[in-house]
Design an enzyme around this catalytic site. Structure first.
Site, PDB file in Angstrom:
ATOM      1  N   ASP A  78       0.816  -1.220   0.059  1.00 21.31           N
ATOM      2  CA  ASP A  78       0.144   0.113  -0.032  1.00 21.31           C
ATOM      3  C   ASP A  78       0.898   1.149   0.004  1.00 21.31           C
ATOM      4  OD1 ASP A  78      -2.102  -1.794   0.327  1.00 21.31           O
ATOM      5  OD2 ASP A  78      -3.244  -0.670   1.610  1.00 21.31           O
ATOM      6  N   CYS A 191       4.808  -2.313   8.063  1.00 21.20           N
ATOM      7  CA  CYS A 191       5.199  -0.993   8.743  1.00 21.20           C
ATOM      8  C   CYS A 191       4.886  -0.936  10.194  1.00 21.20           C
ATOM      9  CB  CYS A 191       4.592   0.317   8.131  1.00 21.20           C
ATOM     10  SG  CYS A 191       5.215   0.237   6.241  1.00 21.20           S
ATOM     11  N   GLU A 442      -6.855   4.491  -0.460  1.00 20.84           N
ATOM     12  CA  GLU A 442      -6.296   4.853   0.892  1.00 20.84           C
ATOM     13  C   GLU A 442      -5.929   6.476   0.398  1.00 20.84           C
ATOM     14  OE1 GLU A 442      -5.065   1.566   3.857  1.00 20.84           O
ATOM     15  OE2 GLU A 442      -3.463   2.630   2.726  1.00 20.84           O
ATOM     16  N   SER A 468      -5.580   5.585   5.375  1.00 20.17           N
ATOM     17  CA  SER A 468      -4.583   4.377   5.678  1.00 20.17           C
ATOM     18  C   SER A 468      -4.733   4.485   7.160  1.00 20.17           C
ATOM     19  CB  SER A 468      -2.854   5.087   5.360  1.00 20.17           C
ATOM     20  OG  SER A 468      -2.142   4.414   5.873  1.00 20.17           O
TER      21      SER A 468
END
Length: 553
Positions: A78, A191, A442, A468
């Site tokens: 993403d 992440c 997003e 997000s």
């Protein structure tokens, strides 16, 4: 066993000849066949280590007497897809992953499965497939990235996007931006904040489909390899006991997941994925129940972007089990439900301890008495919209201001960088919903730009798209019905006053019903032209966000 339909008997001799071509021995075919769904690839940082996880799972399955067979699942990063057309292809992969996994399993007759996901849509896609297929299954993710460090402070991907906003505003220079770029993402893994990937990997533990540590053990720790071996061994126990995903992901388990979501402060994307998973499990899911659960669930964690702690800190503090133990102590978790460990939640967490109350606050000293996510309703969003309440500054929990309306993310980001957004504004980004986008992008770039420019305590953003998990501030997404379906968001005009009251779960467009009706007659719905391929099919079949953006049956 399922493989008996394909392997045993004279009539299956042609099938056995093809297994021979794979190099499988007679002894291997006599054992349960375990499909290992590996999401390894070389483009997603959260997936670059999954070859090692896959090999560890293979060893675990073989040690426990099974025959491991690997096949792939796709995954999109993403972060790399963010801010351009590629983001239209993020959410839509969730259904591609579920469908392709279903096809592989049904075609080849496995007795059990180990799913190896890690990033945003990959995790829910495989959970959906597990529920749909309903054969014994264990999950083991690739694990979170370690936090970066810039200027002596921990950082994560949201810091990187916000640094761009700071750079555009002249707050930092080229040298500092380069330092963020080089140090923000220091290792493989999903992440490092409580973004969507880590939210869903933690909720996989809560749902009972992953072993302890699935959501929190860092990707680079050897304990992650050990976890993968144990997952391979554990699936064999589930095959022996015939414990299946729908025995585990019950209505009570899904309610537990919503509750833990509120305590952990998960990404708003969970409000797309939990309904979709529930749908595959045959469990009713209502957004209205989210606020009911939120009202009585304390928010115990402020992981990035909501606060200064990261997944590695949650892991050291005791992980998901420690959070569940806090919630069990005040009766908010149904601990009788079965899990992939072969034990109930109560048996799993009975010895869990909160090792760091600065990371997991105790229930008598929460960040707030209500949960991390809120569902708002009103004439702008009759079917609801979603905000990560735990990442909103106190001064923005109640806000009223004039609308600045944009027909796409690109229009909005251009205006933000051009300095056209003022304190008090409510930025409205429409035609970005599941069908209208299509793909419900997003929008980390506009929210990060707002935060990087220091406006996150003064400006709200509203969209029929989504934000997000790395987003912070008064960012309200999933507005339903979406603009392309004739939702009221399609008829907002520049200067309209929008009122937001998160504590009271309200969002109102200060325009009369008569005026809205008149606008519907004069303002045509804007449909994107020249949509082709998978996006065209997706746009025609996808449900609204309040239903989880599922593919309608």
């Amino acid at each position: 066993m399922i493989k008996e339909k394909i392997v045993d008997g004279a009539h299956n001799a042609p099938h056995r000849s093809l297994y021979n071509a794979l190099g499988l021995t007679k002894e291997e075919l006599e054992r349960p066949l375990i499909g290992i769904v590996s999401s390894y690839n070389e483009i997603v940082p959260g997936h670059m280590n999954l070859d090692k996880i896959t090999e560890a799972v293979r060893l675990g399955v073989a040690m426990a007497g099974g025959t491991p067979i690997v096949f792939p699942a796709i995954a999109v990063c993403d972060g790399i897809a963010m801010g351009h057309t590629g983001m239209k292809y993020s959410l839509v992969t969730r259904d591609l992953i579920a469908d392709s996994t279903e096809a592989m399993v049904m075609a080849h007759g496995f007795d059990g499965l180990v799913m190896i996901p890690n990033c945003d849509k990959n995790v829910p896609g495989l959970l959906m497939a597990a529920a749909r297929l309903n054969i014994p299954t264990v999950f083991v993710s690739g694990g979170p990235m370690l936090a970066g460090r810039v200027g002596g402070k921990k950082t994560s991907l949201s810091s990187m996007f916000e640094a761009v906003g700071s750079y555009k505003a002249g707050v930092i220079d080229d040298c500092k931006l380069c330092e963020f770029e080089e140090k923000t993402c220091p290792t493989c893994g999903s992440c490092s904040g409580m973004y969507t990937a880590n939210s869903m990997n933690c909720l996989t533990e809560v749902l009972g489909m992953g072993l302890r540590g699935n959501g929190t053990i860092p990707a680079v720790y050897s304990a992650r390899i050990q976890l993968a071996k144990h997952a391979g061994m554990q699936v064999m126990e589930l095959v022996k006991k015939d414990i299946r995903p729908r025995d585990i992901m019950t209505a009570a388990a899904i309610k537990n997941a919503i509750t833990a979501d509120m305590a952990l402060g998960c990404s708003t994307n969970s409000m797309l994925h939990l309904p979709a998973i529930a749908n595959e499990c045959g469990v009713e899911f209502s957004l209205d129940e989210v606020n009911v659960i939120s009202e009585k669930t304390p928010n115990l964690c402020h992981l990035a972007p909501a606060g200064p702690t990261y997944m590695e800190d949650l892991n050291e503090a005791g992980g998901v089990y420690a959070v569940l133990k806090e919630l069990e102590d005040i009766g908010l978790i149904d601990t009788s439900v079965m899990t992939c460990t072969g034990n109930t939640v109560h048996e799993n967490i009975k010895n869990a301890v909160n090792l760091d109350t600065s990371v997991i606050r105790p229930v008598d000293n929460p960040y707030s008495k209500t949960g991390g996510i809120a569902v708002l309703r009103g004439n702008l969003a009759p079917d609801g919209c979603v905000v990560k309440r735990s990442a909103v500054a106190d001064e923005m929990l109640v806000h009223e201001g004039p609308a600045k309306v944009y027909e796409s993310e690109e229009e909005a980001i251009e205006a933000i960088y051009a300095g056209k957004i003022c304190k008090g504004d409510v930025v409205v980004i429409r035609y970005e919903g599941p069908a209208g986008g299509p793909g419900m992008r997003e929008m980390l770039s506009p929210t990060s730009a707002i935060a990087g420019m220091g406006l996150d305590k003064d400006v709200a953003l509203i969209t029929d798209g989504r934000f997000s998990g790395a987003t912070r501030g008064a960012s309200i997404g999933h507005v339903s019905p979406e603009a392309v379906s004739g939702g009221p968001i399609a008829y907002v005009k520049n200067g309209d006053i929008i009122s937001i009251n998160i504590p009271e779960y309200k969002i109102e467009l200060k325009v009369s019903d008569a005026e809205l009706a008149a606008r519907k007659a004069e303002m045509p719905i804007k449909r994107k032209e020249n949509i082709t391929g998978y996006l065209k099919r997706y746009s025609a079949m996808v449900s609204s966000a309040d239903k989880g953006a599922i593919i309608n049956k």
